[in-house]
Design a protein around this motif. Structure first.
Motif, mmCIF file in Angstrom:
data_model
loop_
_atom_site.group_PDB
_atom_site.id
_atom_site.type_symbol
_atom_site.label_atom_id
_atom_site.label_comp_id
_atom_site.label_asym_id
_atom_site.label_seq_id
_atom_site.Cartn_x
_atom_site.Cartn_y
_atom_site.Cartn_z
ATOM 1 N N UNK A 11 8.752 51.326 19.968
ATOM 2 C CA UNK A 11 8.774 52.414 20.959
ATOM 3 C C UNK A 11 7.319 52.728 21.301
ATOM 4 N N UNK A 12 6.777 51.931 22.191
ATOM 5 C CA UNK A 12 5.357 52.021 22.553
ATOM 6 C C UNK A 12 5.222 52.811 23.851
ATOM 7 N N UNK A 13 4.493 53.910 23.782
ATOM 8 C CA UNK A 13 4.360 54.800 24.925
ATOM 9 C C UNK A 13 3.017 54.570 25.614
ATOM 10 N N UNK A 14 3.070 54.114 26.845
ATOM 11 C CA UNK A 14 1.858 53.869 27.619
ATOM 12 C C UNK A 14 2.235 53.721 29.087
ATOM 13 N N UNK A 15 1.285 54.050 29.962
ATOM 14 C CA UNK A 15 1.461 53.830 31.396
ATOM 15 C C UNK A 15 0.752 52.557 31.846
ATOM 16 N N UNK A 16 0.085 51.906 30.920
ATOM 17 C CA UNK A 16 -0.703 50.712 31.213
ATOM 18 C C UNK A 16 0.172 49.474 31.017
ATOM 19 N N UNK A 17 0.544 48.827 32.125
ATOM 20 C CA UNK A 17 1.452 47.685 32.053
ATOM 21 C C UNK A 17 0.877 46.550 31.217
ATOM 22 N N UNK A 18 -0.417 46.304 31.354
ATOM 23 C CA UNK A 18 -1.050 45.229 30.583
ATOM 24 C C UNK A 18 -0.996 45.536 29.090
ATOM 25 N N UNK A 19 -1.228 46.798 28.731
ATOM 26 C CA UNK A 19 -1.179 47.189 27.319
ATOM 27 C C UNK A 19 0.239 47.061 26.774
ATOM 28 N N UNK A 20 1.219 47.452 27.587
ATOM 29 C CA UNK A 20 2.612 47.326 27.160
ATOM 30 C C UNK A 20 2.969 45.862 26.924
ATOM 31 N N UNK A 21 2.579 45.007 27.865
ATOM 32 C CA UNK A 21 2.871 43.578 27.747
ATOM 33 C C UNK A 21 2.256 43.001 26.471
ATOM 34 N N UNK A 22 1.014 43.358 26.208
ATOM 35 C CA UNK A 22 0.323 42.847 25.020
ATOM 36 C C UNK A 22 0.996 43.342 23.744
ATOM 37 N N UNK A 23 1.403 44.610 23.734
ATOM 38 C CA UNK A 23 2.020 45.181 22.530
ATOM 39 C C UNK A 23 3.391 44.560 22.269
ATOM 40 N N UNK A 24 4.169 44.379 23.330
ATOM 41 C CA UNK A 24 5.495 43.761 23.174
ATOM 42 C C UNK A 24 5.361 42.345 22.641
ATOM 43 N N UNK A 25 4.441 41.571 23.213
ATOM 44 C CA UNK A 25 4.261 40.192 22.757
ATOM 45 C C UNK A 25 3.754 40.147 21.313
ATOM 46 N N UNK A 26 2.895 41.088 20.959
ATOM 47 C CA UNK A 26 2.401 41.144 19.579
ATOM 48 C C UNK A 26 3.537 41.484 18.614
ATOM 49 N N UNK A 27 4.435 42.368 19.044
ATOM 50 C CA UNK A 27 5.561 42.734 18.192
ATOM 51 C C UNK A 27 6.523 41.559 18.015
#
Length: 306
Positions: free
Chosen positions: A134-150
């Motif tokens: 459950x990663x909260x961010x408005x930054x699409x690039x940050x979300x993409x990186x976090x999802x892939x890392x998970x």
């Protein structure tokens, strides 16, 4: 001939209250929703008034009242003691579902809801069987990186990873599943739901009462999450805590789905939650705020096996 015609609306309402008030004593009475002029069924009207008195908000009270009416028609008589729990009385889809989402385990076990990929990696390595980012961010690039890392973090661990909200990114990253809140699900078009289903990803849906469970059933998700069971400070809830008595009834109604209980649950409440028949318990603070998260997770996983 349905025998409810011989009982008055007032007597049926009183009978429901006498049978069930004890289970819902902690809930304040709600305003009785207005029955439509076309709905003159006495069972529906009696149950609508009784369920509002028992603390159910308008759309849930109406949902239960319609189910009580359907139950009465099906059985041929009114029974105040028999709280509706049959899927057919609530209009749920018959089995097998025509277009279900991909299946997940019937019992998801301990379900850790976590804020970032590092936490996901940590709990996956600790043996937690189900984890959610459950990663909260408005930054699409940050979300993409976090999802892939998970997704990378759970590889080889045996943990099943669900991504909260960011379903397109989750599909692209190869996540096991996606979890959506009710409003997020309602916002999807039929085409988007088909895209999500056809991807093969598993779908979990949050629900907060009867009406939302019925809406979730319409898309035949992989699992149903039910809560918040107890008070939680993590997010502002539109509904009051549901409590164990309601959870037990929800679990019986949704018994054909894997179920997850969530909301303010700590280790000390595990026995009463598991006694409802729910096969998974989701925790947030009980892990991320623990002095020793791995030890806390181990204790909760042990409690689920007892």
């Amino acid at each position: 001939m349905v025998e409810s015609s011989t009982a008055s609306e007032a007597s049926m309402k009183l009978a429901i209250l006498e049978r069930h008030a004890g289970a819902f004593a902690d809930f304040p009475a709600q305003p009785t929703p207005a029955a439509s002029d076309s709905d003159s069924d006495p069972v529906h009207r009696a149950a609508l008034q009784a369920c509002a008195q028992l603390g159910f908000i308008a759309h849930d009270a109406d949902c239960i009242a319609k189910a009580w009416q359907a139950q009465t028609l099906r059985m041929g008589h009114f029974d105040a003691a028999l709280w509706p729990v049959e899927p057919e009385d609530f209009g749920l889809q018959p089995l097998p579902h025509a277009r279900p989402f991909a299946a997940c385990p019937q019992a998801l076990g301990l379900y850790a809801v976590l804020p970032d990929a590092q936490w996901v990696a940590r709990m996956a390595r600790a043996g937690v069987p189900t984890v959610q980012l459950r990663f909260k961010s408005q930054d699409t690039a940050a979300i993409d990186a976090e999802v892939r890392a998970a997704v990378d973090a759970v590889r080889g661990t045996g943990a099943h990873l669900y991504i909260n909200d960011h379903w397109r990114i989750a599909i692209a990253a190869g996540a096991y599943g996606v979890h959506l809140g009710q409003e997020d699900l309602d916002a999807l078009s039929a085409t988007e739901i088909s895209t999500l289903r056809d991807s093969g990803v598993r779908l979990g849906v949050s629900t907060h009462g009867y009406a939302e469970m019925v809406r979730a059933d319409a898309v035949a998700p992989s699992y149903i999450a039910m809560g918040a069971v107890f008070p939680t400070t993590l997010k502002k809830m539109a509904t009051v805590p549901q409590g164990v008595a309601r959870l037990e009834r929800y679990a019986r109604l949704m018994r054909n789905y894997p179920q997850v209980a969530i909301g303010g649950i700590g280790l000390e409440q595990f026995p009463q939650i598991l006694a409802t028949g729910v096969g998974s318990i989701a925790v947030v603070r009980a892990i991320v705020n623990a002095a020793d998260p791995e030890a806390a997770a181990a204790a909760m996983m042990h409690a689920m096996k007892e």
